[in-house]
Write a protein that holds these residues in place. Structure first.
Motif, mmCIF file in Angstrom:
data_model
loop_
_atom_site.group_PDB
_atom_site.id
_atom_site.type_symbol
_atom_site.label_atom_id
_atom_site.label_comp_id
_atom_site.label_asym_id
_atom_site.label_seq_id
_atom_site.Cartn_x
_atom_site.Cartn_y
_atom_site.Cartn_z
ATOM 1 N N ASN A 151 0.829 -1.193 0.000
ATOM 2 C CA ASN A 151 0.000 0.000 0.000
ATOM 3 C C ASN A 151 0.868 1.248 0.000
ATOM 4 O O ASN A 151 0.572 2.214 -0.695
ATOM 5 C CB ASN A 151 -0.947 -0.016 1.201
ATOM 6 C CG ASN A 151 -2.076 0.971 1.038
ATOM 7 O OD1 ASN A 151 -2.301 1.507 -0.044
ATOM 8 N ND2 ASN A 151 -2.788 1.198 2.113
ATOM 9 N N SER A 152 1.958 1.245 0.745
ATOM 10 C CA SER A 152 2.858 2.390 0.786
ATOM 11 C C SER A 152 3.514 2.605 -0.566
ATOM 12 O O SER A 152 3.644 3.743 -1.022
ATOM 13 C CB SER A 152 3.941 2.184 1.846
ATOM 14 O OG SER A 152 3.362 2.058 3.120
ATOM 15 N N LEU A 153 3.929 1.525 -1.219
ATOM 16 C CA LEU A 153 4.539 1.651 -2.542
ATOM 17 C C LEU A 153 3.540 2.179 -3.564
ATOM 18 O O LEU A 153 3.901 2.977 -4.434
ATOM 19 C CB LEU A 153 5.107 0.306 -3.004
ATOM 20 C CG LEU A 153 6.385 -0.148 -2.312
ATOM 21 C CD1 LEU A 153 6.772 -1.535 -2.768
ATOM 22 C CD2 LEU A 153 7.511 0.820 -2.555
ATOM 23 N N ASP A 154 2.291 1.779 -3.451
ATOM 24 C CA ASP A 154 1.262 2.298 -4.353
ATOM 25 C C ASP A 154 1.058 3.795 -4.155
ATOM 26 O O ASP A 154 0.898 4.535 -5.121
ATOM 27 C CB ASP A 154 -0.066 1.569 -4.149
ATOM 28 C CG ASP A 154 -0.038 0.151 -4.695
ATOM 29 O OD1 ASP A 154 0.809 -0.131 -5.573
ATOM 30 O OD2 ASP A 154 -0.855 -0.668 -4.239
ATOM 31 N N LYS A 155 1.065 4.234 -2.908
ATOM 32 C CA LYS A 155 0.914 5.663 -2.625
ATOM 33 C C LYS A 155 2.095 6.449 -3.183
ATOM 34 O O LYS A 155 1.919 7.523 -3.761
ATOM 35 C CB LYS A 155 0.797 5.899 -1.119
ATOM 36 C CG LYS A 155 -0.524 5.487 -0.541
ATOM 37 C CD LYS A 155 -0.574 5.758 0.943
ATOM 38 C CE LYS A 155 -1.877 5.273 1.534
ATOM 39 N NZ LYS A 155 -1.933 5.475 2.980
ATOM 40 N N ILE A 156 3.304 5.932 -3.005
ATOM 41 C CA ILE A 156 4.498 6.603 -3.532
ATOM 42 C C ILE A 156 4.424 6.658 -5.051
ATOM 43 O O ILE A 156 4.713 7.690 -5.664
ATOM 44 C CB ILE A 156 5.777 5.888 -3.052
ATOM 45 C CG1 ILE A 156 5.966 6.099 -1.552
ATOM 46 C CG2 ILE A 156 7.002 6.390 -3.818
ATOM 47 C CD1 ILE A 156 7.073 5.273 -0.942
ATOM 48 N N ARG A 157 4.020 5.563 -5.700
ATOM 49 C CA ARG A 157 3.915 5.514 -7.164
ATOM 50 C C ARG A 157 2.936 6.563 -7.669
ATOM 51 O O ARG A 157 3.215 7.287 -8.625
ATOM 52 C CB ARG A 157 3.482 4.123 -7.604
ATOM 53 C CG ARG A 157 3.432 3.965 -9.110
ATOM 54 C CD ARG A 157 3.004 2.565 -9.556
ATOM 55 N NE ARG A 157 3.877 1.548 -9.004
ATOM 56 C CZ ARG A 157 3.478 0.579 -8.167
ATOM 57 N NH1 ARG A 157 2.210 0.491 -7.801
ATOM 58 N NH2 ARG A 157 4.330 -0.305 -7.719
ATOM 59 N N GLU A 158 1.778 6.660 -7.039
ATOM 60 C CA GLU A 158 0.780 7.642 -7.459
ATOM 61 C C GLU A 158 1.278 9.071 -7.230
ATOM 62 O O GLU A 158 1.021 9.953 -8.039
ATOM 63 C CB GLU A 158 -0.540 7.412 -6.721
ATOM 64 C CG GLU A 158 -1.250 6.150 -7.136
ATOM 65 C CD GLU A 158 -1.578 6.110 -8.614
ATOM 66 O OE1 GLU A 158 -2.029 7.137 -9.155
ATOM 67 O OE2 GLU A 158 -1.365 5.057 -9.227
ATOM 68 N N ASN A 159 1.991 9.274 -6.136
ATOM 69 C CA ASN A 159 2.540 10.591 -5.839
ATOM 70 C C ASN A 159 3.577 10.989 -6.879
ATOM 71 O O ASN A 159 3.570 12.115 -7.375
ATOM 72 C CB ASN A 159 3.150 10.589 -4.431
ATOM 73 C CG ASN A 159 3.316 11.961 -3.860
ATOM 74 O OD1 ASN A 159 2.998 12.962 -4.493
ATOM 75 N ND2 ASN A 159 3.835 12.021 -2.656
ATOM 76 N N SER B 53 10.850 1.585 -4.102
ATOM 77 C CA SER B 53 11.353 1.132 -2.802
ATOM 78 C C SER B 53 12.575 1.937 -2.370
ATOM 79 O O SER B 53 12.858 2.033 -1.178
ATOM 80 C CB SER B 53 11.676 -0.359 -2.826
ATOM 81 O OG SER B 53 12.663 -0.633 -3.784
ATOM 82 N N ASP B 54 13.301 2.546 -3.327
ATOM 83 C CA ASP B 54 14.409 3.434 -2.966
ATOM 84 C C ASP B 54 13.891 4.655 -2.204
ATOM 85 O O ASP B 54 14.539 5.138 -1.272
ATOM 86 C CB ASP B 54 15.166 3.892 -4.209
ATOM 87 C CG ASP B 54 15.958 2.784 -4.867
ATOM 88 O OD1 ASP B 54 16.338 1.830 -4.163
ATOM 89 O OD2 ASP B 54 16.207 2.876 -6.083
ATOM 90 N N ILE B 55 12.737 5.149 -2.580
ATOM 91 C CA ILE B 55 12.130 6.268 -1.847
ATOM 92 C C ILE B 55 11.639 5.795 -0.488
ATOM 93 O O ILE B 55 11.828 6.465 0.519
ATOM 94 C CB ILE B 55 10.976 6.886 -2.664
ATOM 95 C CG1 ILE B 55 11.517 7.510 -3.950
ATOM 96 C CG2 ILE B 55 10.242 7.934 -1.839
ATOM 97 C CD1 ILE B 55 10.444 8.028 -4.873
ATOM 98 N N LEU B 56 11.032 4.610 -0.456
ATOM 99 C CA LEU B 56 10.501 4.064 0.787
ATOM 100 C C LEU B 56 11.606 3.836 1.818
ATOM 101 O O LEU B 56 11.446 4.139 2.994
ATOM 102 C CB LEU B 56 9.747 2.771 0.511
ATOM 103 C CG LEU B 56 9.034 2.122 1.689
ATOM 104 C CD1 LEU B 56 7.906 3.016 2.173
ATOM 105 C CD2 LEU B 56 8.495 0.770 1.297
ATOM 106 N N THR B 57 12.753 3.334 1.364
ATOM 107 C CA THR B 57 13.874 3.055 2.272
ATOM 108 C C THR B 57 14.785 4.260 2.464
ATOM 109 O O THR B 57 15.829 4.144 3.103
ATOM 110 C CB THR B 57 14.718 1.884 1.744
ATOM 111 O OG1 THR B 57 15.219 2.211 0.448
ATOM 112 C CG2 THR B 57 13.907 0.608 1.689
ATOM 113 N N GLU B 58 14.413 5.388 1.884
ATOM 114 C CA GLU B 58 15.150 6.648 2.001
ATOM 115 C C GLU B 58 16.558 6.563 1.426
ATOM 116 O O GLU B 58 17.461 7.271 1.862
ATOM 117 C CB GLU B 58 15.161 7.132 3.447
ATOM 118 C CG GLU B 58 13.776 7.424 3.970
ATOM 119 C CD GLU B 58 13.756 7.896 5.408
ATOM 120 O OE1 GLU B 58 14.826 7.935 6.036
ATOM 121 O OE2 GLU B 58 12.662 8.218 5.889
#
Length: 87
Positions: free
Chosen positions: A4-12, A66-71
């Protein structure tokens, strides 16, 4: 939860296609690179940023969401001199 977090980042990220962005990438061993370019395209697993390399050259770099998710990568949108961080 992570999906769900990756989907939100993708849409953003998708909402800023065509905008000028600043990338701050962690390359390991305390090395970071900062580049500016245009968010060119968005794919299901990655996004592509077009960077002007100087001397009439163009580079394209790609990162996963996932690079954005893991900072590992910070993406900052430079829109109307206002900076928006994508996370």
């Amino acid at each position: 939860m992570e999906k769900n977090s990756l989907d939100k980042i993708r849409e953003n990220v998708k909402s800023y296609v065509g905008e000028k962005v600043r990338l701050k990438a962690n390359k390991g061993r305390k090395k970071t690179t900062i580049r500016e370019g245009v968010l060119e395209s968005v794919y299901p697993s990655i996004f592509v940023v077009k960077i002007d390399g100087g001397y009439n050259t163009v580079r394209r770099v790609s990162y996963s969401y996932s690079d954005i998710l893991t900072e590992t990568v910070e993406v900052i949108v430079c829109k109307n001199e206002k900076k928006i961080q994508i996370s």
